[in-house]
Design an enzyme around this catalytic site. Structure first.
Site, PDB file in Angstrom:
ATOM      1  N   TYR A  72      25.635  -2.556 -24.156  1.00 35.50           N
ATOM      2  CA  TYR A  72      23.821  -2.489 -23.455  1.00 35.50           C
ATOM      3  C   TYR A  72      23.981  -3.287 -22.569  1.00 35.50           C
ATOM      4  O   TYR A  72      23.114  -3.528 -21.627  1.00 35.50           O
ATOM      5  CB  TYR A  72      23.588  -3.102 -24.733  1.00 35.50           C
ATOM      6  CG  TYR A  72      22.017  -3.493 -25.042  1.00 35.50           C
ATOM      7  CD1 TYR A  72      20.957  -2.056 -25.876  1.00 35.50           C
ATOM      8  CD2 TYR A  72      21.739  -4.365 -24.155  1.00 35.50           C
ATOM      9  CE1 TYR A  72      19.797  -2.164 -25.056  1.00 35.50           C
ATOM     10  CE2 TYR A  72      19.542  -4.401 -24.613  1.00 35.50           C
ATOM     11  CZ  TYR A  72      19.036  -3.360 -25.015  1.00 35.50           C
ATOM     12  OH  TYR A  72      17.618  -3.126 -24.708  1.00 35.50           O
ATOM     13  N   PHE A 124       6.129  10.806  -0.555  1.00 35.01           N
ATOM     14  CA  PHE A 124       6.142  11.654  -1.046  1.00 35.01           C
ATOM     15  C   PHE A 124       5.241  12.263  -2.086  1.00 35.01           C
ATOM     16  O   PHE A 124       4.681  10.783  -1.970  1.00 35.01           O
ATOM     17  CB  PHE A 124       8.190  11.767  -1.673  1.00 35.01           C
ATOM     18  CG  PHE A 124       8.430  12.872  -2.459  1.00 35.01           C
ATOM     19  CD1 PHE A 124       8.475  13.856  -2.062  1.00 35.01           C
ATOM     20  CD2 PHE A 124       8.661  12.291  -3.817  1.00 35.01           C
ATOM     21  CE1 PHE A 124       8.584  15.440  -2.848  1.00 35.01           C
ATOM     22  CE2 PHE A 124       8.972  13.745  -5.041  1.00 35.01           C
ATOM     23  CZ  PHE A 124       9.065  15.028  -3.620  1.00 35.01           C
ATOM     24  N   ASP A 125       5.509  13.338  -2.484  1.00 36.46           N
ATOM     25  CA  ASP A 125       3.977  13.381  -3.865  1.00 36.46           C
ATOM     26  C   ASP A 125       4.424  12.312  -5.060  1.00 36.46           C
ATOM     27  O   ASP A 125       3.130  11.748  -5.221  1.00 36.46           O
ATOM     28  CB  ASP A 125       4.297  14.604  -4.387  1.00 36.46           C
ATOM     29  CG  ASP A 125       5.427  16.033  -5.042  1.00 36.46           C
ATOM     30  OD1 ASP A 125       6.480  14.734  -4.782  1.00 36.46           O
ATOM     31  OD2 ASP A 125       5.416  16.786  -5.500  1.00 36.46           O
ATOM     32  N   ASP A 215      12.166   4.194   1.121  1.00 37.27           N
ATOM     33  CA  ASP A 215      12.489   4.847  -0.158  1.00 37.27           C
ATOM     34  C   ASP A 215      13.658   5.454   0.802  1.00 37.27           C
ATOM     35  O   ASP A 215      13.361   6.632   1.310  1.00 37.27           O
ATOM     36  CB  ASP A 215      11.273   6.107   0.438  1.00 37.27           C
ATOM     37  CG  ASP A 215      11.175   7.174  -0.285  1.00 37.27           C
ATOM     38  OD1 ASP A 215      12.183   7.528  -1.371  1.00 37.27           O
ATOM     39  OD2 ASP A 215      10.571   7.556  -0.517  1.00 37.27           O
ATOM     40  N   ALA A 217      15.605   7.853  -0.762  1.00 38.11           N
ATOM     41  CA  ALA A 217      16.117   9.056  -1.430  1.00 38.11           C
ATOM     42  C   ALA A 217      17.574   9.884  -0.376  1.00 38.11           C
ATOM     43  O   ALA A 217      18.895  10.246  -0.890  1.00 38.11           O
ATOM     44  CB  ALA A 217      15.022   9.971  -1.821  1.00 38.11           C
ATOM     45  N   LYS A 258      19.862  12.567  -5.184  1.00 35.75           N
ATOM     46  CA  LYS A 258      19.660  13.539  -3.712  1.00 35.75           C
ATOM     47  C   LYS A 258      22.039  12.272  -3.493  1.00 35.75           C
ATOM     48  O   LYS A 258      22.595  13.091  -3.910  1.00 35.75           O
ATOM     49  CB  LYS A 258      18.868  12.981  -3.036  1.00 35.75           C
ATOM     50  CG  LYS A 258      17.441  13.529  -3.028  1.00 35.75           C
ATOM     51  CD  LYS A 258      16.862  12.647  -3.843  1.00 35.75           C
ATOM     52  CE  LYS A 258      15.074  13.261  -4.696  1.00 35.75           C
ATOM     53  NZ  LYS A 258      14.647  12.841  -5.639  1.00 35.75           N
ATOM     54  N   HIS A 450       1.038  20.355  -8.853  1.00 34.17           N
ATOM     55  CA  HIS A 450       1.802  21.895  -8.044  1.00 34.17           C
ATOM     56  C   HIS A 450       3.045  21.839  -9.696  1.00 34.17           C
ATOM     57  O   HIS A 450       3.616  23.230 -10.204  1.00 34.17           O
ATOM     58  CB  HIS A 450       2.403  21.429  -7.143  1.00 34.17           C
ATOM     59  CG  HIS A 450       3.201  20.614  -7.295  1.00 34.17           C
ATOM     60  ND1 HIS A 450       2.269  19.464  -6.941  1.00 34.17           N
ATOM     61  CD2 HIS A 450       4.315  20.341  -7.089  1.00 34.17           C
ATOM     62  CE1 HIS A 450       3.562  18.172  -6.452  1.00 34.17           C
ATOM     63  NE2 HIS A 450       4.792  18.981  -6.742  1.00 34.17           N
TER      64      HIS A 450
HETATM   65  N1  F0G Z   1      10.450   9.949  -2.684  1.00 32.07           N
HETATM   66  C1  F0G Z   1      11.384  10.957  -2.533  1.00 32.07           C
HETATM   67  C2  F0G Z   1      11.616  11.250  -0.553  1.00 32.07           C
HETATM   68  C3  F0G Z   1      11.549  12.097  -2.964  1.00 32.07           C
HETATM   69  O1  F0G Z   1      12.425  13.036  -2.197  1.00 32.07           O
HETATM   70  C4  F0G Z   1      11.797  12.248  -4.331  1.00 32.07           C
HETATM   71  C5  F0G Z   1      11.986  13.480  -4.982  1.00 32.07           C
HETATM   72  C6  F0G Z   1      11.530  11.350  -5.188  1.00 32.07           C
HETATM   73  C7  F0G Z   1      11.194   9.586  -4.212  1.00 32.07           C
HETATM   74  C8  F0G Z   1      11.139  10.187  -6.014  1.00 32.07           C
HETATM   75  O2  F0G Z   1      12.577  10.891  -6.843  1.00 32.07           O
HETATM   76  O3  F0G Z   1      12.560  12.320  -8.538  1.00 32.07           O
HETATM   77  O4  F0G Z   1      14.294  10.773  -8.591  1.00 32.07           O
HETATM   78  O5  F0G Z   1      11.502  11.208  -9.975  1.00 32.07           O
HETATM   79  N2  F0G Z   1      12.121  14.426  -4.705  1.00 32.07           N
HETATM   80  C9  F0G Z   1      12.742  15.498  -5.607  1.00 32.07           C
HETATM   81  C10 F0G Z   1      12.388  16.598  -4.094  1.00 32.07           C
HETATM   82  C11 F0G Z   1      11.808  15.818  -6.526  1.00 32.07           C
HETATM   83  O6  F0G Z   1      12.414  17.815  -4.969  1.00 32.07           O
HETATM   84  O7  F0G Z   1      12.018  16.513  -3.049  1.00 32.07           O
HETATM   85  P1  F0G Z   1      12.942  10.857  -8.351  1.00 32.07           P
END
Ligand code: F0G
Length: 459
Positions: A72, A124-125, A215, A217, A258, A450
């Site tokens: 833990y 990102f969304d 960000d 990723a 990613k 979506h």
């Molecule tokens: N920021 C970026 C640039 C992303 O592409 C994603 C996720 C996230 C944040 C959120 O990360 O999914 O681990 O919570 N992108 C995926 C995509 C879902 O298909 O582009 P997460």
């Protein structure tokens, strides 16, 4: 001719896939309400829905899973992750979380609330959703070159520096809660951001005392593009470039699904502010779990520590981005438009160009995604007006600047032959493109529609 860089690995374990008949696929997509997220993965032949959490872990990572420490607190795997992350990012503090959006949930409300805005090269969304859930507004500020999918620009993901200054003055620096640099810029087509642009954005932010969050990723893919395209970086290692990129920010949120090539995981990094890190920890514990595991199993953390290192390997990145370049060249030969030059994790087909007869409110990129499934069992997704949804203030359908159908390529999963199947399917669709129809939403939720909305084809 673009060379296909052969895989820098051999395959030890395989996962069978099968192609349904065309009639079966037509039925499956109808039953899925013309939303690819409702399809069963068993009914998909090549899954390009996302490159997130879909990569193939290495033998080393799987070995790490076996030795992961599930304590833990004070676990060995946590220590391994801290050392691996420090080596790559050069920061003092890291907090594991269960995925990227968890990092956003932890971080955004620290800086954002009602009356504030966040400015990004592009949100990102989920990032946009967390900015808005915190009560703030998200403003995109990408360079105008990104909107032109045809002409070459080496760094289409860049922040528009002049506009950024104007926006800060317009909203008032005290109301700009944070500046977010998304690397690579997913929504603009997996497009890289230059070191020079990261540095300039950071200088402006500093001059107004606004924090900068990366960000992160796809930071390693971004570093690869900097190495290949920006003066002065060709002799630097991917890690050196990454460290410099992160030195210009105050913190980062990262989906480790990613570039760390794991199936689940995320990370928050704080450069050197112990007080901020205390707040991050305090917000992590109730949402994600104790500091040393943050919503993950010890085995996931071990795999992340190893995957972070593998994701910065130059030969791997050359093969990885080489796959996109291979697809892009085949599309050039076929006269099919995409966001060019191709990005790091995906090919973003320009559905506006392929299907000019379908207006944004009938979702051309969604129409193309559905047709790709019907044609060859390929699952892709809309990154356009369908994904953008409705304006939170007016409720009106937003007209997206792009209508992309994204072919996101999972890491270390598909071979050159799979890429050829994708190209052949697109060529066949191009032949009958004028017969494609738009779609109408029959049901939608309020946020991130979506994923769960239902649609029907227009007559
Ligand atoms: N920021 C970026 C640039 C992303 O592409 C994603 C996720 C996230 C944040 C959120 O990360 O999914 O681990 O919570 N992108 C995926 C995509 C879902 O298909 O582009 P997460």
């Amino acid at each position: 001719m673009t060379k296909y860089y052969a895989e820098p690995f051999k395959i030890k374990m395989v996962e069978p896939i099968k192609m349904l008949t065309r009639e079966e696929r037509i039925e499956k997509i109808r039953n899925a309400h013309y939303n690819v997220f409702y399809l069963d993965s068993d009914d998909v032949y090549i899954d390009l829905l996302t490159d997130s959490g879909t990569g193939a872990m290495s033998a080393n990572q799987w070995a790490g899973v076996m030795v992961g420490d599930e304590a833990y607190s004070g676990s060995r795997s946590y220590k391994n992750l801290m050392a691996s992350a420090k080596d790559i990012f050069g920061y003092e503090y890291f907090q594991p979380v269960h995925q990227g959006r968890a990092a956003e949930k932890v971080v955004m409300p620290i800086f954002l609330h009602e009356g504030k805005v966040a400015i990004s090269n592009m949100h990102f969304d989920t990032t946009r959703a967390h900015v808005e859930l915190a009560g703030a507004r998200a403003i995109d500020c990408v360079i105008p070159e990104a909107l032109d999918t045809v002409n070459y620009h080496p760094f289409k993901g860049n922040m528009d520096i002049e506009r950024l200054k104007k926006l800060i003055e317009e909203y008032g620096p005290e109301n700009v809660g944070m500046i977010i640099i998304t690397v690579t810029n997913n929504s603009a087509g997996g497009q890289p951001v230059s070191m020079d642009n990261i540095k300039k954005t950071s200088e402006i932010a500093k001059s107004y005392n606004i924090p900068v969050c990366i960000d992160a990723a796809r930071y390693a893919e971004n570093a690869y593009f900097i190495k290949n395209r920006e003066d002065g970086y060709s002799d630097k290692s991917i890690k050196d470039i990454a460290r410099e990129m992160f030195s210009y920010a105050d913190l980062f949120t990262m989906s480790a699904k990613k570039d760390a090539i794991i199936n689940m995981g995320g990370l928050v990094g704080v450069k050197n502010d112990p007080e901020l890190f205390e707040v991050v920890k305090a917000r992590t514990i109730p949402y994600e779990g104790f500091v040393s595991y943050g919503g993950l199993s010890g085995r996931d953390i071990e795999a992340m520590a190893i995957g972070l290192q593998e994701g910065t390997d130059f030969d791997y990145l050359k093969y990885r981005i080489g796959q996109m370049e291979y697809l892009a060249e085949k599309l050039d030969e076929a006269g099919i438009a995409y966001q060019s030059p191709v990005g790091g994790h995906a090919v973003f087909l320009d559905a506006k160009k392929l299907l000019p007869h379908i207006p944004y409110y009938e979702f051309p990129a969604q129409a193309l995604a559905i047709e790709l499934y019907i044609e060859a069992g390929i699952r892709s997704c809309d990154i356009g007006s369908y994904m953008m949804g409705n304006d939170p203030d007016t409720g009106e359908q937003i007209e997206s600047e792009f209508e992309f159908t994204r072919l996101a390529v999972p890491r270390r999963v598909y071979t050159q032959s799979h890429l050829d199947v994708i190209v052949e399917a697109l060529k066949a669709i191009k032949e009958r493109k004028d017969t494609l129809k738009g779609y109408r939403i029959t049901w939608e939720p309020e946020v991130l529609r979506h994923f769960t909305a239902k649609l029907e084809p227009l007559k």
